[in-house]
Design a protein around this motif. Structure first.
Motif, PDB file in Angstrom:
ATOM      1  N   LYS A  16      45.984  53.681  53.646  1.00 15.62           N
ATOM      2  CA  LYS A  16      46.879  53.310  52.553  1.00 15.62           C
ATOM      3  C   LYS A  16      48.013  52.433  53.068  1.00 15.62           C
ATOM      4  O   LYS A  16      48.575  52.695  54.120  1.00 15.62           O
ATOM      5  N   GLY A  17      48.318  51.401  52.302  1.00 16.89           N
ATOM      6  CA  GLY A  17      49.410  50.525  52.715  1.00 16.89           C
ATOM      7  C   GLY A  17      48.936  49.359  53.552  1.00 16.89           C
ATOM      8  O   GLY A  17      49.675  48.398  53.764  1.00 16.89           O
ATOM      9  N   LYS A  18      47.684  49.427  54.036  1.00 18.93           N
ATOM     10  CA  LYS A  18      47.163  48.351  54.881  1.00 18.93           C
ATOM     11  C   LYS A  18      46.349  47.341  54.074  1.00 18.93           C
ATOM     12  O   LYS A  18      45.807  46.399  54.624  1.00 18.93           O
ATOM     13  N   PHE A  19      46.216  47.590  52.788  1.00 25.97           N
ATOM     14  CA  PHE A  19      45.504  46.624  51.948  1.00 25.97           C
ATOM     15  C   PHE A  19      46.154  46.621  50.569  1.00 25.97           C
ATOM     16  O   PHE A  19      46.870  47.554  50.211  1.00 25.97           O
ATOM     17  N   ASP A  20      45.900  45.557  49.813  1.00 25.74           N
ATOM     18  CA  ASP A  20      46.544  45.408  48.507  1.00 25.74           C
ATOM     19  C   ASP A  20      45.684  45.932  47.370  1.00 25.74           C
ATOM     20  O   ASP A  20      46.179  46.419  46.374  1.00 25.74           O
ATOM     21  N   ALA A  21      44.378  45.756  47.506  1.00 28.10           N
ATOM     22  CA  ALA A  21      43.495  46.105  46.398  1.00 28.10           C
ATOM     23  C   ALA A  21      42.107  46.376  46.952  1.00 28.10           C
ATOM     24  O   ALA A  21      41.781  45.980  48.070  1.00 28.10           O
ATOM     25  N   THR A  49      44.314  55.812  42.976  1.00 27.62           N
ATOM     26  CA  THR A  49      43.980  54.430  42.664  1.00 27.62           C
ATOM     27  C   THR A  49      44.134  54.207  41.167  1.00 27.62           C
ATOM     28  O   THR A  49      44.255  55.144  40.392  1.00 27.62           O
ATOM     29  N   ASP A  52      41.889  48.300  37.772  1.00 23.10           N
ATOM     30  CA  ASP A  52      42.623  47.134  37.287  1.00 23.10           C
ATOM     31  C   ASP A  52      41.842  46.382  36.219  1.00 23.10           C
ATOM     32  O   ASP A  52      42.372  46.111  35.147  1.00 23.10           O
ATOM     33  N   LEU A 126      42.862  39.285  39.468  1.00 23.89           N
ATOM     34  CA  LEU A 126      43.465  40.481  40.069  1.00 23.89           C
ATOM     35  C   LEU A 126      44.790  40.773  39.380  1.00 23.89           C
ATOM     36  O   LEU A 126      45.458  39.874  38.889  1.00 23.89           O
ATOM     37  N   GLY A 127      45.142  42.052  39.377  1.00 18.13           N
ATOM     38  CA  GLY A 127      46.413  42.434  38.765  1.00 18.13           C
ATOM     39  C   GLY A 127      46.412  42.252  37.259  1.00 18.13           C
ATOM     40  O   GLY A 127      47.423  41.898  36.661  1.00 18.13           O
TER      41      GLY A 127
END
Lengths: 279, 334
Positions: A16-21, A49, A52, A126-127
């Motif tokens: 966790k925290g090492k990737f965005d999506a 999670t 999206d 994305l997003g």
């Protein structure tokens, strides 16, 4: 393949925290629903999670063939929040319009982009927050907007092989539906009369319990009687998610809208059921 | 129970806090030294006289097991690593395609098993290597309490594999669905899997008789056998669930014992190695000790909204270590 997906996401959560999506690329003809459901049904995955959007890439050159011979292709179109019509450089503009109209007939609610070599602004895929209840804003089907101004007229059942000379371009008026897909439809519901929550919830729960396997997606914004707040819901097959969103604004028309996208939906029954929820 | 009864006696302030600084995904003991398995790369040795991080993987640590003499870990770097009590470590297997090694099991006789994708491997104490291809991804691995038999959980059931008996047909136990974890009862008579759908499935090995254990509010991620094997203790509900396995029919037609109820869900549990006591970790960060006979409770960690993600006893049952998803950890000496 939910078990595998859960296992892999459990593994990824250790970083966790090492990737965005996380982008889950399914096999070409996979059903996206079990993948999407995993994000709602599995407590561990759901807690860590957020789904999206479902993005479908349609091959402009082959989509019409796939819609004919692969039922999964229609699933993928119907289920999508964003659809890229790719390889647009390989087909004529007229064919592109027809492909888009075919897509719209199945899913008038997705955001459609035309791309070459899948070139697209990353923010368009994305997003998107497509499953976020707060973002269930635009329930206007795209074929009623000015965005797609040229769609070919098409006789029902005459799927392909018509000549360009016959094409008759015109802007879309209200509710003109030029294509009708035999298998996959959307049912759009609307009323300006307030709904009775004590009637609506049992009805919609029964509807997804009985027709859920054929309902791919549903969403709605509802105005309940004596309720100052908008209620929004969305669902995937048998799973429903809903909540009060915010107060209705003074300048806002208080009406209830809902859409069900699915396979051979009993439209009359759904319409009658929705009407019966009016307070 | 914990909601309504008198305040629970607490030993929480006696625990030695440890800042793991990373999500804790497992905990083991070398003697009196707790060793926390971090989500990525490292083990944290935390003896009372000073902490030490030992980097053993080049990425996420996906599985860990210990037999008290070594900690064996699998990583998303495709490596299987054995770490000794002094922190020295060696790679005991490497997947040449760098596939995730996400299941690890240790046998009673020094054997080690691991898997990547559909393939399970066993290395015997003598160093002989055996492999077995499961019908689908290996989602759970366990050794039988006696003899060299391994159980593999996969889609639609579990398979018993006899790594040392060349030509022996694997024994199949079928039940539709996704089986994610597997354990043998300590008497070797029952095989239990955890399922994707918030249920356990079990088979009596002798005759394949099915047993279904349901009623959970979440997927069961943590389970273990109480001292003597009388109960299978599990997470996955807002209380500790204990399935009775003291008779020849296991839990068939019997109700589970339910203890240590809370508003928060049980995320981890760890059975005391000797006494009928279970440590129960919750999603709100609380850890309770519960005595099975009468349900009496002792608090071992105060709730602080950090979900408990690791829980373990030392072999003597004198020390309990715990860690959270957010990187807090601690050890309580009883």
């Amino acid at each position: 393949m939910r078990g595998d997906l859960v296992r892999i996401i459990d593994g990824l959560m250790r970083r966790k925290g090492k990737f965005d999506a996380i982008i889950v690329e399914t096999t070409g003809l996979a059903d996206p629903a079990p993948v999407a459901q995993t994000f709602f049904m599995d407590d561990g995955v759901g807690a860590k999670t957020k789904l999206d959007a479902v993005v479908t890439v349609a091959d402009a050159l082959w989509l019409k063939d796939r819609l004919r011979d692969a039922p999964e292709a229609k699933n993928q179109i119907a289920f999508a929040d964003v659809i890229l019509i790719n390889k647009t450089d390989l087909v004529s503009p007229g064919d592109l319009d027809e492909i888009e109209a075919r897509i719209r007939a199945i899913n008038p609610y997705a955001k459609v982009h035309r791309t070459e070599r899948a070139s697209i602004d990353i923010a368009e895929v994305l997003g998107r927050n497509a499953f976020d209840l707060d973002r269930i804003l635009d329930l206007e089907p795209a074929f009623l907007t000015a965005e797609e101004t040229h769609v070919h007229e098409h006789d029902h059942g005459q799927e392909h092989g018509h000549e360009h000379g016959e094409h008759h371009h015109h802007s879309h008026g209200n509710g003109l539906k030029h294509y009708h897909d035999e298998d996959m439809q959307s049912v759009a519901l609307r009323t300006d009369k307030p709904l009775d929550p004590d009637k609506f919830f049992p009805w919609v729960q029964d509807l997804v319990a009985t027709e859920g396997k054929d309902i791919l997606r549903c969403k709605g914004i509802l105005s309940f009687k004596d309720d100052p707040e908008r209620f929004v819901f969305q669902g995937v097959h048998m799973i429903l998610d809903g909540d009060h969103q915010r107060a209705w604004r003074e300048d806002e028309k208080r009406e209830s809208r809902a859409v069900f996208i699915g396979r051979k939906l009993p439209e009359d029954k759904i319409r009658a059921g929705f009407e019966s929820c009016i307070a | 129970m914990s909601d309504t009864s008198a305040p629970i006696p607490s030993l929480a302030d006696r625990a030695r806090p440890i800042e793991a600084g990373a999500p804790v995904v497992g905990v083991h003991f070398f003697g009196a030294t707790p060793v926390f398995v971090l989500g990525e790369e490292a083990l944290l040795f935390a003896p009372a006289d000073g902490e030490r991080r030992v980097t053993i993987h080049g990425g996420a640590i996906l599985a860990s097991k210990s037999d008290g003499t070594r900690i064996v870990t699998g990583g998303d770097d495709g490596k299987l690593v054995a770490t000794d009590a002094d922190g020295s470590h060696q790679v005991i297997a490497t997947d040449d395609k760098k596939r995730w090694i996400d299941q690890v099991a240790l046998g009673p006789d020094g054997a080690v098993a691991w898997s990547e994708g559909k393939v399970a491997h066993v290395r015997t104490k003598k160093g002989e290597l055996r492999s077995f291809e499961a019908p689908s991804t290996v989602a759970g691995l366990a050794f039988a309490p006696k003899g060299l038999r391994a159980a593999i959980a996969h889609y639609n059931g579990a398979t018993l594999w006899f790594p040392n008996a060349a030509g022996a047909a694997p024994q199949k136990f079928e039940w539709k669905g996704s089986h994610l974890g597997v354990t043998f009862s300590p008497d070797g008579k029952f095989l239990i899997t955890t399922m994707q759908e918030s249920a356990l499935h079990g088979w009596r090995i002798a005759d394949g008789q099915h047993m279904r254990m349901t009623g959970y509010s979440a997927r069961v991620r943590s389970l273990g056998w109480t001292a003597g094997g009388a109960f299978l203790a599990t997470s996955g509900s807002e209380q500790l669930i204990l399935w009775p396995f003291d008779g020849k029919d296991g839990p068939m037609r019997r109700q589970p014992k339910m203890l240590a109820a809370s508003k928060a869900r049980v995320t981890m549990m760890a059975c005391h190695p000797r006494q009928p006591v279970v440590a129960v970790g919750y999603a709100d960060g609380a850890v309770l000790l519960v005595r099975i006979d009468d349900g009496a409770l002792i608090k071992a960690r105060q709730a602080d909204s950090q979900p408990i993600s690791a829980l373990g006893w030392d072999t003597s049952g004198q020390m309990l270590a715990f860690g959270t998803e957010l990187g807090a950890a601690g050890v309580l000496t009883l």
